[in-house]
Design a protein around this motif. Sequence first.
Motif, short mmCIF file in Angstrom:
data_model
loop_
_atom_site.label_atom_id
_atom_site.label_comp_id
_atom_site.label_asym_id
_atom_site.label_seq_id
_atom_site.Cartn_x
_atom_site.Cartn_y
_atom_site.Cartn_z
N ALA A 278 0.86 -1.19 0.00
CA ALA A 278 0.00 0.00 0.00
C ALA A 278 0.89 1.23 0.00
O ALA A 278 1.89 1.28 0.73
CB ALA A 278 -0.92 0.01 1.22
N ARG A 279 0.55 2.20 -0.82
CA ARG A 279 1.30 3.44 -0.93
C ARG A 279 0.50 4.57 -0.27
O ARG A 279 -0.71 4.69 -0.49
CB ARG A 279 1.62 3.78 -2.38
CG ARG A 279 2.48 2.72 -3.06
CD ARG A 279 2.70 3.05 -4.53
NE ARG A 279 3.47 2.02 -5.20
CZ ARG A 279 4.79 1.96 -5.25
NH1 ARG A 279 5.49 2.93 -4.66
NH2 ARG A 279 5.42 0.98 -5.86
N PHE A 280 1.18 5.39 0.48
CA PHE A 280 0.51 6.47 1.20
C PHE A 280 -0.21 7.40 0.23
O PHE A 280 -1.31 7.88 0.52
CB PHE A 280 1.52 7.25 2.03
CG PHE A 280 0.91 8.36 2.83
CD1 PHE A 280 0.25 8.08 4.02
CD2 PHE A 280 0.98 9.68 2.41
CE1 PHE A 280 -0.33 9.10 4.77
CE2 PHE A 280 0.40 10.70 3.15
CZ PHE A 280 -0.26 10.41 4.33
N SER A 281 0.39 7.64 -0.92
CA SER A 281 -0.21 8.56 -1.88
C SER A 281 -1.51 8.04 -2.46
O SER A 281 -2.29 8.80 -3.02
CB SER A 281 0.79 8.83 -3.01
OG SER A 281 1.14 7.61 -3.66
N GLU A 282 -1.77 6.73 -2.32
CA GLU A 282 -2.99 6.14 -2.89
C GLU A 282 -4.07 5.92 -1.85
O GLU A 282 -5.17 5.45 -2.18
CB GLU A 282 -2.65 4.80 -3.55
CG GLU A 282 -1.63 4.93 -4.68
CD GLU A 282 -1.18 3.57 -5.19
OE1 GLU A 282 -1.60 2.55 -4.60
OE2 GLU A 282 -0.40 3.52 -6.17
N LEU A 283 -3.78 6.22 -0.57
CA LEU A 283 -4.74 5.92 0.48
C LEU A 283 -6.01 6.75 0.36
O LEU A 283 -7.10 6.26 0.67
CB LEU A 283 -4.11 6.15 1.86
CG LEU A 283 -2.96 5.20 2.24
CD1 LEU A 283 -2.47 5.52 3.64
CD2 LEU A 283 -3.40 3.76 2.14
N ALA A 284 -5.88 8.00 -0.09
CA ALA A 284 -7.06 8.86 -0.16
C ALA A 284 -8.11 8.29 -1.09
O ALA A 284 -9.31 8.41 -0.85
CB ALA A 284 -6.66 10.26 -0.61
N GLY A 285 -7.69 7.64 -2.15
CA GLY A 285 -8.64 7.07 -3.10
C GLY A 285 -9.27 5.78 -2.62
O GLY A 285 -10.25 5.31 -3.20
N ARG A 286 -8.75 5.18 -1.56
CA ARG A 286 -9.29 3.92 -1.08
C ARG A 286 -10.39 4.10 -0.04
O ARG A 286 -11.13 3.17 0.25
CB ARG A 286 -8.17 3.08 -0.45
CG ARG A 286 -7.09 2.68 -1.42
CD ARG A 286 -6.14 1.72 -0.75
NE ARG A 286 -5.06 1.31 -1.63
CZ ARG A 286 -4.18 0.37 -1.32
NH1 ARG A 286 -4.25 -0.23 -0.14
NH2 ARG A 286 -3.23 0.04 -2.17
#
Length: 678
Positions: free
Chosen positions: A581-589
Motif C-alpha cells: 500500500a502506498r501512502f499517496s494512494e490511500l485517499a482514493g481507497r
Amino acid sequence: MAPTLRRITAIVPLHLEVLAGRNGLDRPVRWVAVSELEDPTPFLEGGELVLTTGMRLSAGDAVPYVSRLVARGVTGLGFGVGLSHDTVPPGFAEAAEAAGLPLVEVPRDTPFIAIGKAVSELLAGEQYEEISRAFAAQGRLTRAALQREGPPAVVDRLAREIGGWVLLLDPAGAVRHAADATGRHAGPGRAGPGDRHAGTAGRSGAAGDRAAGGCAAQDWMAQDRTAQDRTAQDRTAQDRMAQDRTAEDWAGETARWLEPEIARLRTAPSLASLALSSPEEHVVVQPLGRRGFFAVGSSRPFSPIAHTVVNAAGSLLTLALEQGREQRSAAARVRSAVLRLLLAGEAGAAVETLAALGLRLPGEPVTVLACDTSDPEALAEALTEAMTGAMTGAPRQAQTGAQTGAQAGAQAGAPRQAQTGAPPGAAPGPRGAFAAVSGPRRRHDDIFTAPWEGLLVVLAPDSYADEVVALAAQHGRVGVSAPGVEIVRSESRGDSRTDSRMDSRMDSRAGPAAAGSADRGASRPVAADGFDRVSGRVSDRAPDRAPDRVPDRVPDQALAAALDRALDQARRALVSASPVARFSELAGRGLLSLLDPAAAASFAAAILAPLREYGSRADLVESLRAYLASNGHWDAAAQRLGVHRHTLRYRMKRVSELLGRDLDDPAVRAELWIALCL
C-alpha cells in the motif's frame, strides 16, 4: 574401491593361474567365500571370489554350477586341485569361458586361507586410502571455509572433491551459490586457438602493409589493432555474460526441481536429510540448521567416504552461517541506532557512525518502506544481494563469518525468497527483481535497512524504489511513503551519488598538476565538522569555505522531521497493505480501507450488540442506518423505512438509551456509521 581379480591373480606367492574368462579379470572382489556345496548361491551376496575343491562336483555339474554363480553375480571361481581333482575338469573351463566367468586354478600348495588373507589386506589397504583421502578432503574443505569467501569457497571445493555439482540454498530454496565440476553446464567458450591465430594473421598482414606503404599503412595498422582489441574485449565480456546466464539457468532449474523436496524438509518436525537416485544422477540434500539447505549431485552413487566428505562440508557450512548470526544481530542494532540519530536530527553523527564501519547512507532522495515480515534479516540480505547482483552480474554469494559485523549485517542473512518476478531463465532469488538496475556507481549500501519497532524500515533511492518494493513484497506486507525524502544535506543531488571515498583517493593522487581539473572537487562544501554536504559522508579534507557561505542549507531538524513524517506515512500505509500500500494512494481507497479488518469487525459487533439483542419486533439497526444515511432528517429517514416520523423518533430514542450515546453528537454518529458499514 575393492581390489580387482586381476590384481589378486598377480600376487606371485599365491601361484594362481587363470584358465578362463580373462575378460572379466577387472571385476572387483568384495570378499572370498569358501564352499563345497553344490549350490552355494543362497549364502552369497555377489562380488565374491568363490573357492572350492570340487568335492561334490563332477564334469556333468559344470554348466549348472557355473550358471548359478553367474546369476548370483559372483566375481570369479577358484578351483583347488590336488585333493578331489588333480586338475580342473575340462567341462568347468569350457562352461566358465562360455559364461564369461573368470576361472582360476589354485595349486595344492596354496591354502585357501592365504587367498582370503591377501584379499582382506587389500581391502583394508583400500579402505585406509579412502579414509586418508576423506581426511585430506576435509582438510581442504576446512581451509576453504577459512577463506574470505567462506561458504561459497566450501561449495566450490566440495564440487571438485566429489566431481559433481553443489547448490547452496536459502531457507526458501533459492540459490545463493552454485558450483559445477562436471563440465556439463559450462557456458560458451572464450576465444579459441583459431581466433587467436586469426588475430595474429591480421597483425602480420598489417606489418607487411606497413613495410610497403610507410606511414599510411602504419596508421591503418594502429586503427586495425585497436578495433581488434575492442572486438576481443567485447567478445570476452559477452562470453562471460553468457557463461553467467548458463550457470544461473542450470542452477535455477535444479533448484526448482528440488522445490518439493525442500518443502518436505522445511516442514519436518526435526532436521533431516534426503537422498534421490535415478539412473543418471544421485542427489543428496541436507539442511544447514535453520539457515538454509545444500544439495550435492553426482553421476556416480555416493560411497560411504563420499558421504563423510559431504557431511563434513555440511557441518562447515552450518557453522559458518550460524556464526554470522550474532554479527548480523549486532549490525542490525547499529543500523537501528543510526535511524534513531537521523530521526533525532543528528545526520552528521549518523553518517560518521556508518563511515567508521565502511558503510554510508543513500546519497539521493529516498522512499521510506515499512516492512512487516516474519524474517527481517532475510529481507535485508535479499535487498543487499539484489543490489550486489545488479552491480556485478555475479552469482549470488553466501556471506562469511570472517566479515566485520557491520558488513555481515548489511550484506548477510538467509532470504526467504519466492521464485516469482525473475526474468526467464534467471536463477531463483532476488537478483531478477533488479535486472534493470544498472550504473557503475551502484553499491550494496545504496539501500539502508534498519529494524524499527517490530518492522524493517528501508530507505530506498527513488530511482529504483519500485524494484525494492517489488522484492520486499515477496517477503511480507509493505507500506510505502511518498517519494523525495532527503535524509542528508546536499546541494547537488547528482553529485551525492558519487562514492566519496573514491573521490578522496582521486583528489589525493591528482596533486598540484591536476589543480585545474580538480576545481570540482575543491568546490565541494565541507563544513567545519568535516561533514561533506555533497557526498553525505565525513570528509578528511579541511573545510574550504565558511558554512554561512553555502546557500540553501536545510537544517538537520527539518530533515529529521521530513524523515519522521515519511516513516509515519509508510506505517499508516502498512495498515491496509495487501501486500503493498502506498501512502499517496490511500485517499482514493477510503477511510475504511485503513482499518484492520479483524479489529474493525470486533468493534462493530461490540458497539451494535445492544441493538441486535433487543427483543422488539422493530429493527433498530436498520432504523439507525436509515437515520444516519439521511443525515438525521426525520422525514427522509421515515420515508425510506416506510414508517411515520414519530415512530422513527421513538426508535432513535430507544437506540440512544440502549447504547448510552447521544445521537446528536457528530463523533457518535461517525462511530456508529463506521460500525454499520463493516
